[in-house]
Design an enzyme around this catalytic site. Structure first.
Site, PDB file in Angstrom:
ATOM      1  N   CYS A  33       0.763  -1.166  -0.125  1.00 63.48           N
ATOM      2  CA  CYS A  33       0.088  -0.100  -0.025  1.00 63.48           C
ATOM      3  C   CYS A  33       1.003   1.292   0.075  1.00 63.48           C
ATOM      4  CB  CYS A  33      -0.781   0.069   1.207  1.00 63.48           C
ATOM      5  SG  CYS A  33      -2.045  -1.483   1.143  1.00 63.48           S
ATOM      6  N   GLY A  51      -0.963   0.313  -4.814  1.00 64.06           N
ATOM      7  CA  GLY A  51      -2.209  -0.251  -4.817  1.00 64.06           C
ATOM      8  C   GLY A  51      -3.341   0.445  -5.676  1.00 64.06           C
ATOM      9  N   ASN A  81       0.677   0.365   5.913  1.00 61.46           N
ATOM     10  CA  ASN A  81       1.231  -0.298   4.849  1.00 61.46           C
ATOM     11  C   ASN A  81       1.902  -1.358   5.621  1.00 61.46           C
ATOM     12  OD1 ASN A  81       4.186   0.250   2.843  1.00 61.46           O
ATOM     13  ND2 ASN A  81       2.616  -1.345   2.870  1.00 61.46           N
ATOM     14  N   GLY A  82       1.577  -2.760   5.197  1.00 63.53           N
ATOM     15  CA  GLY A  82       2.053  -3.635   6.054  1.00 63.53           C
ATOM     16  C   GLY A  82       1.323  -4.657   6.593  1.00 63.53           C
ATOM     17  N   CYS A  97      12.699  -4.764   3.600  1.00 57.98           N
ATOM     18  CA  CYS A  97      12.309  -5.845   2.518  1.00 57.98           C
ATOM     19  C   CYS A  97      12.774  -5.566   1.209  1.00 57.98           C
ATOM     20  CB  CYS A  97      10.819  -5.627   2.246  1.00 57.98           C
ATOM     21  SG  CYS A  97      10.018  -6.981   1.026  1.00 57.98           S
ATOM     22  N   TYR A 152      11.043  -4.978  -6.801  1.00 60.65           N
ATOM     23  CA  TYR A 152       9.947  -4.503  -7.574  1.00 60.65           C
ATOM     24  C   TYR A 152       8.890  -3.654  -7.306  1.00 60.65           C
ATOM     25  CZ  TYR A 152       8.637  -9.471  -6.978  1.00 60.65           C
ATOM     26  OH  TYR A 152       8.611 -10.808  -6.463  1.00 60.65           O
ATOM     27  N   SER A 177       9.028  -5.340 -16.149  1.00 59.88           N
ATOM     28  CA  SER A 177       9.817  -6.230 -15.162  1.00 59.88           C
ATOM     29  C   SER A 177      10.965  -6.619 -15.874  1.00 59.88           C
ATOM     30  CB  SER A 177       9.092  -7.588 -14.885  1.00 59.88           C
ATOM     31  OG  SER A 177       8.865  -8.299 -16.230  1.00 59.88           O
ATOM     32  N   ASP A 185      12.908  -9.895 -13.655  1.00 56.36           N
ATOM     33  CA  ASP A 185      13.228  -9.558 -12.302  1.00 56.36           C
ATOM     34  C   ASP A 185      12.815 -10.697 -11.210  1.00 56.36           C
ATOM     35  OD1 ASP A 185      10.491  -9.300 -12.195  1.00 56.36           O
ATOM     36  OD2 ASP A 185      10.297  -7.226 -11.699  1.00 56.36           O
ATOM     37  N   CYS A 197      15.969  -7.676   4.677  1.00 55.71           N
ATOM     38  CA  CYS A 197      14.946  -8.834   4.958  1.00 55.71           C
ATOM     39  C   CYS A 197      15.204  -9.768   3.843  1.00 55.71           C
ATOM     40  CB  CYS A 197      13.562  -9.087   5.294  1.00 55.71           C
ATOM     41  SG  CYS A 197      12.643 -10.490   5.443  1.00 55.71           S
ATOM     42  N   CYS A 216      12.211 -14.348   1.761  1.00 60.16           N
ATOM     43  CA  CYS A 216      11.778 -15.059   0.591  1.00 60.16           C
ATOM     44  C   CYS A 216      12.911 -16.067  -0.276  1.00 60.16           C
ATOM     45  CB  CYS A 216      10.985 -14.096  -0.687  1.00 60.16           C
ATOM     46  SG  CYS A 216       9.622 -13.457   0.249  1.00 60.16           S
TER      47      CYS A 216
HETATM   48  S1  SF4 Z   1       9.526 -12.175   3.637  1.00 60.36           S
HETATM   49 FE1  SF4 Z   1       9.916 -11.500   1.605  1.00 60.36          FE
HETATM   50  S2  SF4 Z   1       8.480 -10.014   0.884  1.00 60.36           S
HETATM   51 FE2  SF4 Z   1       8.395 -10.218   3.119  1.00 60.36          FE
HETATM   52  S3  SF4 Z   1       9.746  -8.748   4.030  1.00 60.36           S
HETATM   53 FE3  SF4 Z   1      11.052 -10.537   3.719  1.00 60.36          FE
HETATM   54  S4  SF4 Z   1      11.826 -10.291   1.713  1.00 60.36           S
HETATM   55 FE4  SF4 Z   1      10.135  -8.851   1.960  1.00 60.36          FE
END
Ligand code: SF4
Length: 472
Positions: A18, A44, A118-119, A252, A258, A299, A362, A449, A452
């Site tokens: 968002c 969004g 947002n989150g 993140c 992206y 992308s 990407d 982070c 993923c």
């Molecule tokens: S889990 Fe994936 S999408 Fe969620 S904050 Fe971590 S890297 Fe980003």
């Protein structure tokens, strides 16, 4: 222990987060917010809203759809005051319904509280169950509403303390702005998953998700709201307080890959330069003999540019995007089934026929879109097709995304790189290494982070949480 953080996705690509835009102390605050939301529309497209205050009265307008369709001149005229808070929504918790559109506003002890978030909060369901047991009535099925309920519970202690109490109870990802009749409060979770920054325009202030929105309204970037910070903006000026608890930052990486616009700077990193660097590093990692390099727009555009410049392989825009396709269109009938893909993207046959092509992407999520695209290139006579992906294999799910709540939907969690190459129908396939993904940023690895890719989720999981779990 398994961990998770905030996330959301599409069948083939994780969707944008968002977007938030807030104004303090400026004339025509709602109109400025309208332009800010315009710049954040990529985050969004389901609904948008603006809440404005003249210091005494708070008024709002929100609806489903895109910013230019929702706000007309006469609507903005009615949103009077020198403070405003706006939001564009992509639903990550709760259905895409007007009732869940933000900013969300309540009245408590004669005070108005509006929130734009947002989150995703990982413990929203648990908090909501407790509050409902105590008699709280909820109007929406979003996790954001629990924040207002928690804040309202402590409001007697004063706004600052209410925000500190709230922040110490919610867990997960939240970059958010709360607005009362005369105060703006910007907050970012201790890990700083999502971006939020402060800008200055004349004698007023702007808070927004991305710097591209500051550029549009000609505000100067001041700084990011720090992870764990609560920034209060009112008639007394700016005051910053923080949660005592210290956590590691976990910004993140997908904001850079992206979510964010390439003309934004998030977490101190310019997005365009990051994506271009990803492409340059792909060229260092993989040597391919090819006639041309190309992205599938949009992308991979900037990574393809970086790859072409570093490898010396000429960049071509081998696929043309129709810019006038809206979010939805009438589905073609069975006999026309390929129209759906072609209406958006069409390859330049005379350019690609008989060529050895490097496609730069990407991401590959399920692999089905890549497969269809590669099939199209084969059909028009491409001689060789090599696919380079500007990040490592995406093996771990975004737990909050209903479409990818299990690893089963991620092709890289199920197949080896060689098997994915075969499934998509490529001559070769290469993924950027984790080391080079980190190298493409100017941010320390420990502050990001990458869950993923590596499964190290920085916030503990509620295994039963999913997008619709607050809908009974
Ligand atoms: S889990 Fe994936 S999408 Fe969620 S904050 Fe971590 S890297 Fe980003």
């Amino acid at each position: 222990m398994k961990h998770m953080s905030d996330c959301h996705c599409l069948p083939e690509r994780p969707r944008e987060a968002c977007g938030i835009f807030a104004v303090y102390g400026l004339e025509d605050a709602a109109k400025l917010t309208y332009f800010g939301l315009y710049a954040l529309q990529h985050r969004g497209q389901e609904s948008a809203g603006i809440v404005a205050s003249d210091g005494k009265q708070v008024v709002e307008h929100k609806a489903m759809g895109l910013v230019p369709d929702i706000f007309r001149e006469e609507i903005l005229e009615n949103l009077k005051g020198n403070m405003a808070l706006g939001h564009v929504r992509y639903s990550t918790t709760g259905s895409s319904l007007l009732v869940n559109a933000q900013p969300f506003r309540v009245q408590h002890l004669g005070k108005c509280l509006a929130i734009a978030h947002n989150g995703n909060l990982v413990n929203a369901r648990q908090i909501r169950d407790e509050l409902e047991d105590q008699g709280s009535l909820f109007q929406t099925t979003t996790d954001s509403e629990v924040v207002l309920h928690l804040a309202a519970k402590s409001l007697k202690k004063g706004l600052e303390q209410a925000m500190l109490d709230t922040m110490s109870q919610v867990k997960g990802a939240y970059s958010m702005v709360v607005m009362t009749e005369d105060t703006l409060i910007a907050m970012r979770d201790p890990q700083g998953f999502r971006p939020l920054c402060l800008g200055r325009l004349n004698s007023g202030f702007v808070v927004t998700s991305e710097t591209c929105a500051l550029d549009l309204v000609e505000a100067d970037f001041v700084r990011d709201i720090e992870p764990g910070e609560i920034l209060i903006i009112n008639g007394k000026g700016l005051r910053s307080i923080r949660l005592e608890e210290k956590s590691r930052k976990a910004q993140c990486i997908f904001e850079l890959i992206y979510f964010a616009r390439p003309d934004s700077t998030v977490f101190g990193q310019n997005v365009y330069l990051f994506r271009k660097k990803q492409g340059e590093l792909l060229a260092e990692e993989f040597h391919v003999d090819a006639d041309l390099a190309m992205p599938f727009p949009d992308s991979g555009n900037y990574a393809a540019l970086g790859y072409a410049q570093a490898s010396g392989i000429p960049l071509e825009m081998g696929v043309i995007r129709n810019h006038y396709v809206g979010r939805t269109f009438i589905q073609p009938s069975q006999s026309m089934r390929d129209f759906g893909v072609k209406v958006k993207l069409n390859p330049v046959k005379d350019l690609l026929k008989g060529k050895r092509i490097v496609v730069v992407e990407d991401s590959i999520i399920r692999g089905t879109t890549a497969r269809t695209r590669i099939k199209t290139l084969r059909k028009i006579g491409a001689k060789e097709i090599h696919l380079l992906v500007s990040c490592p294999p995406h093996r771990f799910p975004y737990h909050y995304g209903i479409d990818f709540s299990s690893r089963g939907e991620l092709i890289a969690a199920q197949k080896t790189v060689e098997e994915i190459r075969g499934f998509i129908g490529l001559d070769s396939l290469g993924y950027l290494s984790m080391e080079n993904l980190v190298k493409a940023t100017c941010i320390p690895r420990a502050d990001l982070c990458f869950a993923c890719f590596d499964g190290n989720y920085p916030v503990p999981i509620d295994e039963s949480f999913h997008k619709f779990c607050l809908e009974k």
